[in-house]
Design a protein around this motif. Structure first.
Motif, PDB file in Angstrom:
ATOM      1  N   MET A  90       7.303  13.261   2.560  1.00  0.00           N
ATOM      2  CA  MET A  90       6.917  12.345   1.499  1.00  0.00           C
ATOM      3  C   MET A  90       6.505  13.123   0.262  1.00  0.00           C
ATOM      4  O   MET A  90       6.073  14.275   0.346  1.00  0.00           O
ATOM      5  CB  MET A  90       5.742  11.468   1.958  1.00  0.00           C
ATOM      6  CG  MET A  90       6.088  10.532   3.098  1.00  0.00           C
ATOM      7  SD  MET A  90       7.069   9.137   2.524  1.00  0.00           S
ATOM      8  CE  MET A  90       5.875   8.341   1.460  1.00  0.00           C
ATOM      9  N   GLU A  91       6.631  12.470  -0.863  1.00  0.00           N
ATOM     10  CA  GLU A  91       6.153  13.046  -2.111  1.00  0.00           C
ATOM     11  C   GLU A  91       5.004  12.200  -2.638  1.00  0.00           C
ATOM     12  O   GLU A  91       4.965  10.993  -2.445  1.00  0.00           O
ATOM     13  CB  GLU A  91       7.276  13.096  -3.158  1.00  0.00           C
ATOM     14  CG  GLU A  91       8.422  14.008  -2.775  1.00  0.00           C
ATOM     15  CD  GLU A  91       9.517  14.029  -3.835  1.00  0.00           C
ATOM     16  OE1 GLU A  91       9.379  13.256  -4.817  1.00  0.00           O
ATOM     17  OE2 GLU A  91      10.472  14.792  -3.685  1.00  0.00           O
TER      18      GLU A  91
ATOM     19  N   PHE B 260       2.244   3.424   4.545  1.00  0.00           N
ATOM     20  CA  PHE B 260       2.496   3.248   5.977  1.00  0.00           C
ATOM     21  C   PHE B 260       4.001   3.376   6.170  1.00  0.00           C
ATOM     22  O   PHE B 260       4.776   2.619   5.581  1.00  0.00           O
ATOM     23  CB  PHE B 260       1.985   1.881   6.436  1.00  0.00           C
ATOM     24  CG  PHE B 260       2.261   1.569   7.877  1.00  0.00           C
ATOM     25  CD1 PHE B 260       1.983   2.487   8.888  1.00  0.00           C
ATOM     26  CD2 PHE B 260       2.797   0.344   8.240  1.00  0.00           C
ATOM     27  CE1 PHE B 260       2.239   2.187  10.221  1.00  0.00           C
ATOM     28  CE2 PHE B 260       3.054   0.026   9.562  1.00  0.00           C
ATOM     29  CZ  PHE B 260       2.770   0.954  10.558  1.00  0.00           C
ATOM     30  N   ILE B 261       4.429   4.354   6.975  1.00  0.00           N
ATOM     31  CA  ILE B 261       5.846   4.708   7.080  1.00  0.00           C
ATOM     32  C   ILE B 261       6.425   4.235   8.408  1.00  0.00           C
ATOM     33  O   ILE B 261       5.822   4.425   9.466  1.00  0.00           O
ATOM     34  CB  ILE B 261       6.040   6.234   6.951  1.00  0.00           C
ATOM     35  CG1 ILE B 261       5.330   6.766   5.705  1.00  0.00           C
ATOM     36  CG2 ILE B 261       7.529   6.582   6.907  1.00  0.00           C
ATOM     37  CD1 ILE B 261       5.808   6.162   4.413  1.00  0.00           C
TER      38      ILE B 261
ATOM     39  N   ALA C  16      17.884   9.548   9.967  1.00  0.00           N
ATOM     40  CA  ALA C  16      17.085   8.370  10.311  1.00  0.00           C
ATOM     41  C   ALA C  16      16.753   7.557   9.065  1.00  0.00           C
ATOM     42  O   ALA C  16      16.527   8.100   7.991  1.00  0.00           O
ATOM     43  CB  ALA C  16      15.797   8.795  11.013  1.00  0.00           C
ATOM     44  N   HIS C  17      16.726   6.247   9.246  1.00  0.00           N
ATOM     45  CA  HIS C  17      16.293   5.370   8.162  1.00  0.00           C
ATOM     46  C   HIS C  17      14.779   5.461   8.018  1.00  0.00           C
ATOM     47  O   HIS C  17      14.061   5.826   8.939  1.00  0.00           O
ATOM     48  CB  HIS C  17      16.683   3.925   8.452  1.00  0.00           C
ATOM     49  CG  HIS C  17      18.160   3.712   8.538  1.00  0.00           C
ATOM     50  ND1 HIS C  17      19.033   4.193   7.594  1.00  0.00           N
ATOM     51  CD2 HIS C  17      18.921   3.059   9.453  1.00  0.00           C
ATOM     52  CE1 HIS C  17      20.270   3.840   7.912  1.00  0.00           C
ATOM     53  NE2 HIS C  17      20.226   3.166   9.041  1.00  0.00           N
ATOM     54  N   ARG C  18      14.292   5.074   6.848  1.00  0.00           N
ATOM     55  CA  ARG C  18      12.851   5.081   6.612  1.00  0.00           C
ATOM     56  C   ARG C  18      12.485   3.920   5.693  1.00  0.00           C
ATOM     57  O   ARG C  18      13.250   3.550   4.815  1.00  0.00           O
ATOM     58  CB  ARG C  18      12.428   6.411   5.969  1.00  0.00           C
ATOM     59  CG  ARG C  18      10.923   6.526   5.744  1.00  0.00           C
ATOM     60  CD  ARG C  18      10.548   7.909   5.256  1.00  0.00           C
ATOM     61  NE  ARG C  18      11.036   8.151   3.902  1.00  0.00           N
ATOM     62  CZ  ARG C  18      10.857   9.297   3.241  1.00  0.00           C
ATOM     63  NH1 ARG C  18      10.242  10.314   3.830  1.00  0.00           N
ATOM     64  NH2 ARG C  18      11.318   9.442   2.014  1.00  0.00           N
ATOM     65  N   ARG C  19      11.294   3.374   5.921  1.00  0.00           N
ATOM     66  CA  ARG C  19      10.802   2.303   5.066  1.00  0.00           C
ATOM     67  C   ARG C  19       9.315   2.517   4.810  1.00  0.00           C
ATOM     68  O   ARG C  19       8.570   2.869   5.720  1.00  0.00           O
ATOM     69  CB  ARG C  19      11.032   0.942   5.722  1.00  0.00           C
ATOM     70  CG  ARG C  19      11.026  -0.203   4.737  1.00  0.00           C
ATOM     71  CD  ARG C  19      11.841  -1.357   5.221  1.00  0.00           C
ATOM     72  NE  ARG C  19      12.088  -2.314   4.155  1.00  0.00           N
ATOM     73  CZ  ARG C  19      12.764  -3.432   4.313  1.00  0.00           C
ATOM     74  NH1 ARG C  19      13.288  -3.724   5.479  1.00  0.00           N
ATOM     75  NH2 ARG C  19      12.952  -4.265   3.309  1.00  0.00           N
ATOM     76  N   GLN C  20       8.893   2.277   3.558  1.00  0.00           N
ATOM     77  CA  GLN C  20       7.511   2.499   3.170  1.00  0.00           C
ATOM     78  C   GLN C  20       6.830   1.171   2.868  1.00  0.00           C
ATOM     79  O   GLN C  20       7.366   0.346   2.133  1.00  0.00           O
ATOM     80  CB  GLN C  20       7.426   3.377   1.923  1.00  0.00           C
ATOM     81  CG  GLN C  20       8.093   4.728   2.060  1.00  0.00           C
ATOM     82  CD  GLN C  20       7.973   5.536   0.775  1.00  0.00           C
ATOM     83  OE1 GLN C  20       6.946   5.489   0.099  1.00  0.00           O
ATOM     84  NE2 GLN C  20       9.011   6.272   0.438  1.00  0.00           N
TER      85      GLN C  20
ATOM     86  N   LEU D   8       0.262   7.141   6.860  1.00  0.00           N
ATOM     87  CA  LEU D   8       0.126   6.507   8.167  1.00  0.00           C
ATOM     88  C   LEU D   8       1.505   6.251   8.762  1.00  0.00           C
ATOM     89  O   LEU D   8       2.455   5.956   8.040  1.00  0.00           O
ATOM     90  CB  LEU D   8      -0.626   5.180   8.033  1.00  0.00           C
ATOM     91  CG  LEU D   8      -1.949   5.213   7.259  1.00  0.00           C
ATOM     92  CD1 LEU D   8      -2.506   3.801   7.116  1.00  0.00           C
ATOM     93  CD2 LEU D   8      -2.951   6.124   7.938  1.00  0.00           C
ATOM     94  N   GLU D   9       1.578   6.357  10.091  1.00  0.00           N
ATOM     95  CA  GLU D   9       2.837   6.067  10.785  1.00  0.00           C
ATOM     96  C   GLU D   9       2.569   5.194  11.999  1.00  0.00           C
ATOM     97  O   GLU D   9       1.434   5.077  12.472  1.00  0.00           O
ATOM     98  CB  GLU D   9       3.550   7.364  11.188  1.00  0.00           C
ATOM     99  CG  GLU D   9       4.036   8.186  10.010  1.00  0.00           C
ATOM    100  CD  GLU D   9       4.913   9.351  10.442  1.00  0.00           C
ATOM    101  OE1 GLU D   9       5.311   9.391  11.631  1.00  0.00           O
ATOM    102  OE2 GLU D   9       5.209  10.216   9.603  1.00  0.00           O
TER     103      GLU D   9
END
Length: 671
Positions: A333-334, A299-300, A282-286, A341-342
């Protein structure tokens, strides 16, 4: 049409500098696309005569950089050549789609009233409702910046339908509301009602069937509600509904025990898309958030949710109602934070967009020294209002004039430059792939640092080549030096080598054929197109073939002991093993005497595609010929006519530092 326009733009005179046909066409195109700008210029000229210091130019048409980029991208797509009609049609269509006038009498009165206070920056992927009807298509990552005209239940159902309009369209469109938002419209004072502005993405378009009905938008989870802190009702909602909690009050244990939170924070940054996660595909953006107390949280967005980031902008305030709270371990997350938050299934998002900040910029005197500055008339100084981003940098993307090198200044973005390359080298000490490039125009010279995603990707580039670069940014370093940066990953970044662009030889509206004597007197950086015949191929060198690096187009040399046997590209500073693989190809290196109809002669060299076009044979085919045929081959080509692009490297070559001649044939076409 292409020939007549090209002829009307430029008249070559031996006594005068040759006007650049490309620059002339860009100015001509801007006048055609935005004729109303002439009326604005006349009005502002009267103001300048009375009080020059108070004259501020309002930019109503496309900027110089927008037109130049669009023309060059079209030329890149159509290597066989373009006409003025094709270019003007493409420019007009592109500008019309991007900037709908939206002045139809059918536009709802509600939107006209809201438009007076519409002071936010238009988001990057925004499409208009009119364009949806025209194309009968809507991509998933498109953004609708819409206004709710009405919100009603469909008769006999419990399905809510929103009728939406926007600030640029005369049409409206219906959206089936996703059920996660029903609670926002069911109550009499629900916040999602008539007059509310919303941002929407992730929509599917249900087209009309066989001419019956109208297109509608199917439900989407990705809807953000806009708030206005200056409106009393919204201000009360923000304080009462969104500011009840702070980041410091959030507890992961309490959330797991059923506590919900409402948070309000500023968007500090929007991270790049992460597409290679070890534990998931899955893609992810922060999105980095900071609240009123200065506390920061991430916020993810996951998977399909990442397109929600298209609705956000740095500097805006984000309200999160009932966000999902996850541990760092759960979200992979690191960091030092305990949780992040999601965007959960019950989460509602609200945004107070940052207002469009603008700054008045004085147009420098250098603009009056360059062609295409009709707006300045004979005054020499004017002012232009340009937008400023959240970091305080002025955005020159829609600057109405060509940006000269002397116009580069601290804290600017969206800069485009047109000039000639005079020096270039790879920076071996930099992190990543970084090249430093020196560009000159008639006003000066400047160094630009090019940051590439992984490796050199611009094809062949040599000294004396004329280039167009957009998406540059400028800032002052700690040493008080102006640093010009270009990042390949920037969506506005383009780099086009005009000297090697095939379409310039076949597009009469963009070039003017010069004689060899005329280009020898040329002082301005421009594309030199000449009609020449092959007078002689240097018999001393004959026809040489060498190894070339396919990535950059420069020659490869064999390393000296103790590394003998390895191949090295001094331009990219990379070394290959003895066979080199697919990145090592065979190419020509030839020296030619050219002559034109005036019997003027010029000594030039060429390699790559231009050499193959002149010799009318590939390097591998030439090497397969018997030795006697190879020796006789040059004589069979003499007196053949070509249209060529010539670049003046000033006697220097990146690959041949001892080269005597300064002229390179960068492109050739047999005629």
């Amino acid at each position: 049409m292409g020939d007549s326009i090209g002829d009307s733009l430029i008249e070559i005179d031996d006594k005068e500098e040759v006007e650049d046909p490309f620059l002339a066409f860009v100015d001509y195109a801007r006048a055609v696309i935005s004729p109303e700008q002439d009326e604005i210029e006349e009005e502002e000229e009267d103001v300048r005569k009375k009080n020059p210091s108070e004259a501020v130019t309002e930019v109503s048409g496309p900027g110089w950089g927008w037109i130049a980029s669009r023309v060059l991208k079209t030329c890149t797509a159509y290597s066989s050549g373009v006409t003025a009609a094709i270019l003007l049609s493409d420019l007009s269509q592109g500008w019309h789609e991007q900037n709908k006038p939206g002045m139809s009498k059918k536009k709802p009165e509600l939107i006209d009233q809201l438009n007076k206070s519409h002071r936010r920056r238009r988001l990057a992927n925004t499409v208009t409702i009119d364009s949806i009807y025209e194309k009968n298509f809507l991509s998933m990552n498109s953004v609708l910046e819409a206004v709710v005209i009405k919100a009603d239940l469909l008769p006999g159902t419990n399905i809510f339908m929103l009728t939406l309009g926007d600030f640029w369209s005369s049409n409206t469109i219906d959206l089936y509301l996703h059920r996660r938002y029903y609670e926002l419209v069911e109550t009499p004072n629900g916040i999602l009602r008539k007059g509310r502005e919303v941002l929407i993405t992730g929509c599917y378009l249900r087209t009309a069937r066989e001419g019956c009905g109208t297109p509608r938008l199917l439900p989407t989870e990705y809807l953000v509600i806009l708030l206005d802190e200056d409106e009393e009702e919204d201000a009360i909602f923000i304080v009462a509904q969104l500011c009840s909690d702070t980041f410091s009050s959030v507890s992961l244990d309490d959330f797991n025990n059923g506590t919900s939170y409402s948070l309000y924070a500023r968007i500090e940054s929007i991270g790049p898309l992460e597409s290679e996660l070890k534990f998931s595909t899955a893609h992810r953006r922060q999105i980095a958030l900071v609240d009123a107390d200065g506390v920061k949280l991430k916020f993810i967005l996951w998977g399909d949710q990442v397109i929600v980031a298209n609705l956000m902008s740095v500097g805006s305030m984000l309200g999160l109602e009932r966000p999902y709270i996850s541990s760092l371990e759960e979200s992979a997350m690191e960091g030092k934070d305990e949780f992040c938050l999601e965007y959960g299934s019950a989460t509602h998002l609200y945004i107070v967009p940052s207002t469009l900040q603008e700054e008045t910029v004085c147009v420098s005197l250098s603009q009056n020294q360059c062609q295409g500055s009709k707006l300045l008339g004979s005054v020499g100084v004017s002012q232009v209002t340009l937008p400023r981003d959240a970091e305080g940098s002025i955005d020159f993307s829609n600057y109405p004039f060509r940006t000269n090198i002397t116009d580069c200044r601290d804290k600017t973005t969206g800069i485009n430059l047109y000039g000639v390359v005079t020096e270039i080298f790879c920076d071996p000490n930099a992190t990543g792939v970084v090249f430093s490039l020196k560009i000159e125009d008639t006003t000066g010279a400047i160094w630009a640092r090019l940051h590439f995603n992984s490796y050199w990707s611009l094809g062949r580039l040599g000294l004396g080549h004329v280039v167009y670069v957009s998406g540059l940014s400028c800032k002052t370093t700690k040493e008080n030096c102006l640093e010009v940066l270009w990042h390949e990953e920037n969506e506005k970044a383009t780099f086009i080598n005009l000297s090697c662009l095939p379409a310039f030889l076949t597009s009469s509206c963009l070039h003017k054929v010069s004689t060899l004597s005329q280009i020898s007197k040329q002082r301005k950086p421009s594309i030199n197109i000449c009609r020449v015949k092959l007078d002689e191929i240097d018999q001393c060198h004959s026809i040489n073939t060498r190894l070339s690096h396919s990535v950059c187009g420069h020659f490869i040399d064999e390393e000296s002991p103790p590394h003998g046997g390895n191949l090295h590209c001094s331009f990219c500073r990379v070394t290959f093993n003895s066979n080199g693989g697919s990145e090592v190809v065979r190419t020509f290196h030839i020296m030619i005497t050219l002559a034109d109809e005036e019997t003027t002669k010029l000594y030039a060299w060429c390699t790559g595609q231009s050499a193959s076009a002149i010799l009318q044979i590939s390097p591998d085919e030439f090497c397969d010929l018997p030795e006697d045929d190879q020796l006789m081959y040059p004589s069979s080509l003499e007196n053949e006519w070509f249209l060529v692009t010539l670049a003046n490297s000033g006697g220097r070559s990146l690959s041949h530092k001892m080269e005597a001649t300064c002229w390179e044939i960068t492109r050739a076409l047999k005629i």
